[in-house]
Design a protein around this motif. Structure first.
Motif, PDB file in Angstrom:
ATOM      1  N   ASN A 177      -8.700  -0.068  -6.753  1.00 14.26           N
ATOM      2  CA  ASN A 177      -8.283   0.554  -5.454  1.00 14.26           C
ATOM      3  C   ASN A 177      -9.209  -0.396  -4.440  1.00 14.26           C
ATOM      4  N   LEU A 222      -1.000  -7.450   5.521  1.00 12.60           N
ATOM      5  CA  LEU A 222      -0.675  -7.551   3.851  1.00 12.60           C
ATOM      6  C   LEU A 222      -0.194  -6.273   2.945  1.00 12.60           C
ATOM      7  N   SER A 223       0.802  -5.924   2.899  1.00 12.79           N
ATOM      8  CA  SER A 223       1.740  -5.263   2.142  1.00 12.79           C
ATOM      9  C   SER A 223       1.591  -5.255   0.659  1.00 12.79           C
ATOM     10  N   SER A 224       1.147  -6.593   0.384  1.00  7.47           N
ATOM     11  CA  SER A 224       0.947  -6.382  -1.553  1.00  7.47           C
ATOM     12  C   SER A 224      -0.268  -7.591  -1.251  1.00  7.47           C
ATOM     13  N   PRO A 225      -0.768  -7.524  -2.217  1.00  7.17           N
ATOM     14  CA  PRO A 225      -2.146  -8.405  -2.670  1.00  7.17           C
ATOM     15  C   PRO A 225      -2.004  -9.721  -2.775  1.00  7.17           C
ATOM     16  N   LEU A 240       3.475 -13.001  -2.050  1.00  9.39           N
ATOM     17  CA  LEU A 240       3.156 -11.205  -2.685  1.00  9.39           C
ATOM     18  C   LEU A 240       3.240 -10.170  -3.540  1.00  9.39           C
ATOM     19  N   ALA A 241       2.427 -10.095  -3.760  1.00  9.23           N
ATOM     20  CA  ALA A 241       2.278  -9.443  -5.836  1.00  9.23           C
ATOM     21  C   ALA A 241       3.604  -8.351  -5.504  1.00  9.23           C
ATOM     22  N   ASN A 242       4.282  -8.046  -3.932  1.00  5.02           N
ATOM     23  CA  ASN A 242       5.472  -7.531  -4.316  1.00  5.02           C
ATOM     24  C   ASN A 242       6.860  -7.833  -3.939  1.00  5.02           C
ATOM     25  N   ARG A 244       7.422 -10.987  -1.677  1.00  7.89           N
ATOM     26  CA  ARG A 244       7.522 -10.782  -0.808  1.00  7.89           C
ATOM     27  C   ARG A 244       7.060 -12.150  -0.160  1.00  7.89           C
ATOM     28  N   THR A 263      13.163 -12.071  -1.272  1.00  9.76           N
ATOM     29  CA  THR A 263      12.636 -10.903  -2.058  1.00  9.76           C
ATOM     30  C   THR A 263      12.334 -11.022  -3.161  1.00  9.76           C
TER      31      THR A 263
END
Length: 380
Positions: A177, A222-225, A240-242, A244, A263
């Motif tokens: 984290n 960044l909304s995700s890594p 990104l990992a999500n 996107r 997406t």
């Protein structure tokens, strides 16, 4: 040793297939006796006239190269400079030693048109494992970034990619984290390829910054890594990992229009003027002058994002070259290498030099593929 095949542009011997003629079918690469017997390929990049190959042998990575060394992109003192003729086989390089990092281990490679980039890690047993990025070759657009790019204490290089004239590196520190990422970039910058912020219209007589040197840190929300990056001639994609995608730079051919709406993206790729996304389908957008979007509307220069028609059941993985696409696709219970797009140098590997607006089955059963400047590579 694994078998590495190559085809396409080879005027500088950069395919390492034993000669300097273009190859329209996949041919085995040749390795100089000075190369260590290797167990696996870590990564491969190829540019205008040279190729870098990172392999693993006896638990350690080794840097090999082929092609011409006219700008020092293969090192100052390597075997490739012993004569004026191109090196038509892979040989060990001296880039690490030239930069003053004898004993450090190469862990990642990248290349722009005539410049090389190698991420290095300090030897085992050193007080603290440290990483740096060393550069070699031409500096027309600031690609050398000052020569040696030093990271902050505790940082490591997660991703390193070169486009035609610009470079991005994703650096990370911490773990779990507490893990943090930052992105640095350098090289050509005239079309905003190093500036994620929206580009306002330029006033008459004004010009954008043409190049960035030394590297600059990019401001990203960044909304995700970040899990991957892809660079075209003058545009940049970040996955990104999500699922996107972030995109910035030139949109002259529609190569980044609407990408922030995508997406569920599993993989990304960029040709010089196009963008490609893999979800449950393979999508393409941008320039299609040579059928490189793999759709029937060849010639459109701002083609919207649409799914690529496939004869195969599904694309498992893909790689983008300068203006062609390679895909590992499943059909009839087997996975083959398929290729489409620009084919002037035979880089589709189907025995001719005719462009294709669809993916063609090369018949090669590969486990990994790489695309370069009018060049294709497959591990079998």
């Amino acid at each position: 040793m694994p078998t590495l095949l190559a085809c396409g542009s080879n005027g500088a011997g950069q395919l390492a297939i034993g000669h300097v003629e273009d190859a329209a079918v996949f041919s085995p690469c040749v390795f100089d006796p000075s190369c260590p017997p290797f167990e696996s390929v870590i990564d491969l990049v190829s540019a205008a006239s040279h190729a870098l190959l990172l392999v693993s042998a006896e638990g350690r990575s080794h840097l090999l190269g082929a092609g011409t060394n006219t700008h020092g992109q293969l090192g100052k003192a390597c075997a490739l400079t012993d004569s004026s003729r191109p090196a038509t086989s892979f040989r060990p390089l001296s880039i690490v030693r030239d930069a003053g990092f004898e004993g450090w281990e190469p862990i990642k490679v990248a290349a722009t048109w005539t410049t090389s980039f190698v991420a290095l890690e300090s030897p085992d047993g050193s007080a603290a494992r440290t990483q740096v990025i060393v550069t070699a070759g031409s500096d027309d657009f600031g690609e050398l970034g000052g020569g040696v790019i030093r990271l902050k204490d505790g940082e490591r290089v997660e991703h390193l990619r070169g486009g035609q004239r610009h470079v991005l590196a994703v650096l990370s520190s911490g773990s779990g984290n507490a893990r943090k990422q930052r992105v640095i970039g350098w090289g050509a910058a005239r079309r905003g390829e190093l500036d994620p912020k929206p580009q306002p219209p330029m006033g008459k007589g004004k010009a954008r910054v043409t190049r960035t040197r030394p590297p600059t840190e990019l401001t990203l929300e960044l909304s995700s890594p970040i899990i991957d990056i892809a660079l075209g001639a003058s545009h940049t994609l970040v996955l990104l990992a999500n699922g996107r995608v972030l995109a910035w730079g030139s949109d002259l051919k529609g190569q980044i229009t609407g990408l922030d709406d995508a997406t569920g993206v599993r993989a990304i790729g960029a040709t010089w003027n196009g963008s490609y996304l893999l979800t449950d389908k393979l999508w393409s957008q941008g320039s299609n002058t040579h059928g490189q979007l793999l759709r029937s509307d060849a010639g459109e220069t701002r083609a919207p994002r649409l799914p690529v028609p496939l004869e195969a059941e599904a694309v498992e993985a893909f790689a983008a070259g300068s203006e062609h696409i390679l895909a590992l696709a499943r059909a009839a219970a087997r996975t083959d290498l398929w290729a489409g797009g620009w084919n002037e140098h035979g880089n589709l590997g189907v025995g001719n030099t005719i462009d294709s607006a669809q993916l063609l089955n090369t018949g090669v059963r590969a486990t990994r593929v790489w695309g370069g400047c009018a060049a294709s590579w497959a591990l079998v």
